[in-house]
Design an enzyme around this catalytic site. Structure first.
Site, PDB file in Angstrom:
ATOM      1  N   GLU A 142      50.830  15.084 116.311  1.00 42.09           N
ATOM      2  CA  GLU A 142      50.588  14.267 117.508  1.00 42.09           C
ATOM      3  C   GLU A 142      50.164  12.834 117.168  1.00 42.09           C
ATOM      4  O   GLU A 142      49.050  12.402 117.478  1.00 42.09           O
ATOM      5  CB  GLU A 142      49.545  14.939 118.402  1.00 42.09           C
ATOM      6  CG  GLU A 142      50.059  16.236 118.995  1.00 42.09           C
ATOM      7  CD  GLU A 142      49.230  16.743 120.165  1.00 42.09           C
ATOM      8  OE1 GLU A 142      48.041  16.411 120.241  1.00 42.09           O
ATOM      9  OE2 GLU A 142      49.790  17.472 121.000  1.00 42.09           O
ATOM     10  N   GLU A 299      54.586  23.041 120.761  1.00 42.83           N
ATOM     11  CA  GLU A 299      53.410  23.750 121.268  1.00 42.83           C
ATOM     12  C   GLU A 299      53.645  23.970 122.755  1.00 42.83           C
ATOM     13  O   GLU A 299      53.874  23.017 123.496  1.00 42.83           O
ATOM     14  CB  GLU A 299      52.141  22.911 121.066  1.00 42.83           C
ATOM     15  CG  GLU A 299      51.826  22.642 119.606  1.00 42.83           C
ATOM     16  CD  GLU A 299      50.565  21.788 119.414  1.00 42.83           C
ATOM     17  OE1 GLU A 299      49.794  21.600 120.375  1.00 42.83           O
ATOM     18  OE2 GLU A 299      50.385  21.285 118.299  1.00 42.83           O
TER      19      GLU A 299
HETATM   20  C1  GLA Z   1      47.492  19.493 120.619  1.00 45.77           C
HETATM   21  C2  GLA Z   1      47.399  19.667 119.129  1.00 45.77           C
HETATM   22  C3  GLA Z   1      46.966  21.036 118.738  1.00 45.77           C
HETATM   23  C4  GLA Z   1      45.847  21.509 119.603  1.00 45.77           C
HETATM   24  C5  GLA Z   1      46.285  21.463 121.033  1.00 45.77           C
HETATM   25  C6  GLA Z   1      45.249  21.989 121.986  1.00 45.77           C
HETATM   26  O1  GLA Z   1      48.699  19.728 121.186  1.00 45.77           O
HETATM   27  O2  GLA Z   1      48.567  19.335 118.439  1.00 45.77           O
HETATM   28  O3  GLA Z   1      46.568  20.989 117.406  1.00 45.77           O
HETATM   29  O4  GLA Z   1      44.738  20.719 119.393  1.00 45.77           O
HETATM   30  O5  GLA Z   1      46.552  20.142 121.371  1.00 45.77           O
HETATM   31  O6  GLA Z   1      44.233  21.097 122.215  1.00 45.77           O
END
Ligand code: GLA
Ligand code: ZN
Length: 673
Positions: A142, A299
Site C-alpha cells: 500500500e 485484499e
Molecule cells: C491494508 C493493509 C493490510 C492491513 C489491512 C487492514 O489493506 O495492506 O496490511 O493492514 O489494511 O487494516
C-alpha cells in the site's frame, strides 16, 4: 478466475500450518499471498538470514497445489535496522523523524534503506525463482506518494525542480513568485513544504511537490520491479494499490507492472440517505482503468473491520460472497481475501479475517467456501473483460490541485467523479474510468469532471474527440488553471469555452444547501425525470456550486430556480463538429444526474435496463462474441422486478425477465445469440 487468501504464517504457531493449508485446499483456495511484513523473521540480525520457515510453508502450499504470491517485506524494516541506521527513518513535515515501531516509516529514497531492500529481495527471489508454486511478487505494501522531508528527499525534490525548469527564473515565472516576495534566487531555497501552514504556500509549488512525491514513489516501485524482473523474468509483479491521502499517479505507478492489484474493503454499513453515493463499483472501475485490463484484488473484505479504529458492523449474510463476485463482475480475475484468520496479537486483532480469533470456522467461512465453489463454476469467463461504452476521465493533477485548494466545502474531486459514475450505475451502464491520455475514440460518451488543471494536449484531445462525433460532458471548475496551477485569464471554462459554446459570467460557491433547478426544454428528460421521480419522489436540485452561464450558441437544458440568478442557464448542450459538448455548471442531486445521463446515453444509442431498482448493479463481461451479464443486489432487502430494456431502434429485446434477487445476491447469465 480464482479465490485466494492472505496468510501470515509468522504470526501462527507452527503446529497450525498443516491444518490451515489442508483447510484452504479443501475450501478451494487457489493462491495465497504471504511475507509482506515478515522482514524481522527473514533477517533477524543484519546479514543473518533465515528463510527456512518460509521454505517450509511454501513447501506445504506447493504440495497442496496452491500458488504463492510473495510480498517483498520492505514495508516493515526490522527495529535493529532503524536503530543502527537512523537515517533511513522518514522525516515528517515538522522536520523530525516519525516514530518507529508501527510500519511503513522508512524513507523510500534512503540509499541505506535501498541497500537493505536490495539484499533481502535478492535473497528472496533467487531462492524461490525455480519453485513452481511461487508465481510472483508484491512490491512493498500500500504505497503512498513520498512526502518524506529528510535531507535525501530534500535533495531529490530540488533535483526534480532543477531538471524540470533548468534555471531559477523559469521557476519564478512558472509559479508567479512575485506574490509575497516568494522569488527564489537559488535552487538551494527550494525544499519540501515544511510547517503547519501548508494552505498558505504557493499552489503552483505545491502541485509540483505532489508531482515530485508521486514520481519518487514510482521510481521506488521501478527499483524493486527491475530487481525482481532481472532475477526472475517469468515472475508476475504488482503492488497492492489503495485510496489514501497522498496517492501516487496510478497510471505511472503501474505502467511497467504486470497488473493492478487493489485492497478492496467496501463499507459494511450501507448508506441510508438517498443522496449518498454508491461507490464500491467506482473503485473497482477506477482500478481496472489504470491498465485498461483485468486486475486482482489483493485484499478483500472478509469480516468486520476494526483494531486501530472502533469496529464496523459485521457482514450481513451474502455480503462476503456478493462483494467478491461484484469485484469479478467489474474485471477482477483473482480475489484474495484478507485474511485467513483474524490476528490474536498486534494492532489489527479486530480487523477480522475469514475465521475468528477462536479458530472455529463460522458463518463467514461457510459463505467463503460457497464463494470458492461458485467461482469454480464460472471458469468459462476466463479471458473475458468488462465492456463499457462510457468513460469517465480521472487525473492525479486534478486530485492534487483540488486538495491543495478546496473550492467549496463538500466538493471533492473524487465525489465529482463518483456522482457521474453513480448515475451510470443507476442506469445499469458499465463505465471505464481512464486517464485522459488513453484512447477515447472507442467510447460513445466521455465525461470529464472538473478539469481544474489543464494542458494543451488534454484540451486538444477532448476537442478532437467531440469534433469527430463523441459526446463529451464537461463540468463546473473546468479550465480554471493552466499546467502550472495558475489561473487562466479568460472567461471560464476558458480553454473549453469554444467547445462548450458557453461562458461563465459569474459563479457562486453555495455550499451544501440544496437549490431548485428547472428544466428549460420541454423535450428534455421529462420521461426519465418522471420515472425517476416516481421511484425516488424527487425534484431536480443542485448544490455546492453554481456557474451562472451565458450561452454563446449552446442550447440551454436547465436553469436555476432560485437565488438572484433564477432563470439563468445552469446546464447547456452544444453541437460541436460531428459531436456534442455538454456543460454542467453545477452539482446536481441524484435525480438530476440520472435524468441527464439517461438523456445523453439515449442520444448516444446505448442500450440499458430502464427500471433497475436502486442499489442493483448491472455489468457485462465479454469474450469474442460471448457476453455475460451480471446483476448484483447491493442492498439488504430482496429486489423483485420485471427487467425492462431500453434499446436503440431496430435492436431485439430477448432477455426481459422477472428478476428476484436476495440481499447481496449476484445473478450471472450468458446472453443468447
Ligand atoms: C491494508 C493493509 C493490510 C492491513 C489491512 C487492514 O489493506 O495492506 O496490511 O493492514 O489494511 O487494516
Ligand atoms: Zn526521505
Amino acid at each position: 478466475m480464482r479465490i485466494g487468501v492472505d496468510y501470515y504464517p509468522e504470526q501462527w504457531d507452527r503446529s497450525l500450518w498443516e491444518k490451515d493449508v489442508a483447510m484452504m485446499k479443501d475450501a478451494g483456495v487457489k493462491v495465497v499471498r504471504m511475507g509482506e511484513f515478515a522482514w524481522s523473521r527473514l533477517e533477524p540480525q543484519e546479514g543473518k538470514y533465515d528463510f527456512s520457515w518460509l521454505d517450509e510453508i511454501i513447501g506445504l502450499f506447493e504440495k497442496a497445489g496452491i500458488e504463492v504470491f510473495l510480498g517483498a517485506p520492505t514495508n516493515t524494516p526490522p527495529l535493529w535496522l532503524y536503530e543502527k541506521y537512523p537515517e533511513v527513518i522518514q522525516v515528517g513535515k515538522d522536520g523530525s523523524p516519525v516514530s518507529i515501531g508501527i510500519r511503513g516509516h522508512r524513507c523510500l529514497n534512503s540509499p541505506v534503506y535501498r541497500g537493505f531492500c536490495k539484499k533481502i529481495i535478492k535473497k528472496m527471489v533467487s531462492r524461490y525463482k525455480d519453485w513452481t508454486s511461487v508465481i510472483g511478487y508484491q512490491i512493498d505494501n500500500e504505497l503512498e506518494a513520498n512526502h518524506c522531508c529528510c535531507p535525501v528527499c530534500q535533495q531529490e525534490f530540488r533535483k526534480f525542480i532543477r531538471e524540470k525548469y533548468k534555471n531559477i527564473d523559469e521557476v519564478n515565472k512558472a509559479y508567479g513568485n512575485s506574490v509575497w516576495s516568494g522569488e527564489y534566487s537559488d535552487f538551494s531555497q527550494i525544499g519540501p513544504p515544511f510547517g503547519p501552514h501548508q494552505t498558505w504556500l504557493n499552489p503552483s509549488y505545491m502541485l509540483d511537490f505532489n508531482r515530485y512525491a508521486s514520481k519518487s514513489t514510482v521510481e521506488y516501485v521501478e527499483f524493486q520491479r527491475k530487481l525482481i524482473h532481472d532475477m526472475d523474468s517469468k515472475a508476475l509483479i504488482t503492488t497492492n494499490n489503495w485510496l489514501c491521502e497522498n496517492m501516487p499517479d496510478f497510471y505511472d505507478m503501474f505502467e511497467k507492472l504486470d497488473f493492478v492489484s487493489y485492497d478492496n474493503y467496501p463499507a459494511t454499513l450501507l448508506p441510508e440517505d438517498k443522496e449518498s453515493l454508491y461507490s464500491h463499483a467506482f473503485h473497482l472501475d477506477l482500478m481496472r482503468g489504470i491498465k485498461e485490463k483485468n486486475f486482482w484484488i489483493m485484499e478483500q473484505l472478509s469480516g468486520p473491520l476494526g483494531g486501530w479504529a472502533p469496529m464496523s458492523q459485521t457482514l450481513q449474510p451474502g455480503m462476503l460472497k456478493g462483494y467478491s463476485l461484484q469485484a469479478i463482475a467489474h474485471g477482477a480475475d483473482t480475489v484474495v481475501h484478507f485474511r485467513w484468520r483474524t490476528a490474536v496479537s498486534g494492532a489489527e486483532m479486530f480487523w477480522h479475517g475469514l475465521i475468528d480469533q477462536s479458530n472455529v470456522p463460522g458463518r463467514r467461512f461457510e459463505e467463503f467456501q460457497e464463494l470458492c465453489r461458485t467461482v469454480d463454476e464460472w471458469r468459462e469467463l476466463e479471458g473475458s473483460t468488462p465492456e463499457s461504452q462510457v468513460a469517465i476521465i480521472y487525473g492525479s493533477d486534478q486530485e492534487y490541485a483540488f486538495k491543495i485548494q478546496p473550492q467549496v466545502e463538500g466538493m471533492h474531486y473524487f465525489t465529482q467523479l463518483k456522482a457521474y459514475h453513480d448515475a451510470f450505475a443507476s442506469l445499469g451502464i458499465g463505465v471505464d474510468i481512464v486517464d485522459a491520455r488513453s484512447d477515447l475514440s472507442k467510447y460513445k460518451v466521455v465525461v470529464a469532471p472538473t478539469l481544474f488543471v489543464t494542458d494543451r494536449e488534454m484540451v486538444d484531445k477532448l476537442d478532437a474527440y467531440a469534433k469527430r462525433g463523441g459526446r463529451l460532458v464537461l463540468t463546473n471548475r473546468s479550465g480554471v488553471k493552466d499546467d502550472n496551477n495558475r489561473c487562466i485569464m479568460s472567461p471560464l471554462p476558458s480553454v473549453f469555452a469554444d467547445m462548450a459554446g458557453v461562458h461563465v459570467e459569474e459563479y457562486d460557491a453555495i455550499g451544501k444547501r440544496w437549490q431548485k433547478l428547472h428544466i428549460s426544454q420541454a423535450a428534455w428528460l421529462l420521461q426519465d425525470k418522471r420515472m425517476w421521480a416516481e421511484r425516488q419522489g424527487d425534484e431536480l436540485a443542485c448544490q455546492l456550486w453554481c456557474d451562472i452561464l451565458e450561452s454563446d450558441g449552446a442550447e440551454v437544458l436547465a436553469r436555476y430556480g432560485e437565488n438572484f440568478y433564477e432563470g439563468r442557464a445552469a446546464i447547456t448542450a452544444n453541437q460541436y463538429g460531428a459531436g456534442e459538448v455538454y456543460y454542467v455548471g453545477t452539482v446536481m442531486n441524484r435525480c438530476g444526474m440520472v435524468s441527464l445521463m439517461s438523456e445523453i446515453i439515449r442520444k448516444a444509442g446505448i442500450s440499458h435496463i430502464e427500471n433497475l431498482p436502486f442499489g442493483v448493479e448491472h455489468t457485462v463481461r465479454r469474450k469474442g462474441k460471448d457476453r455475460w451479464h451480471f446483476l448484483f443486489n447491493n442492498t439488504s432487502s430482496n429486489q423483485e422486478f420485471e427487467m425492462r430494456w431500453r434499446l436503440p431502434a431496430g435492436m431485439r429485446n430477448n432477455y426481459d425477465e422477472a428478476i428476484c434477487l436476495l440481499p447481496f445476491e449476484m445473478k450471472m447469465w450468458k446472453e443468447e445469440d
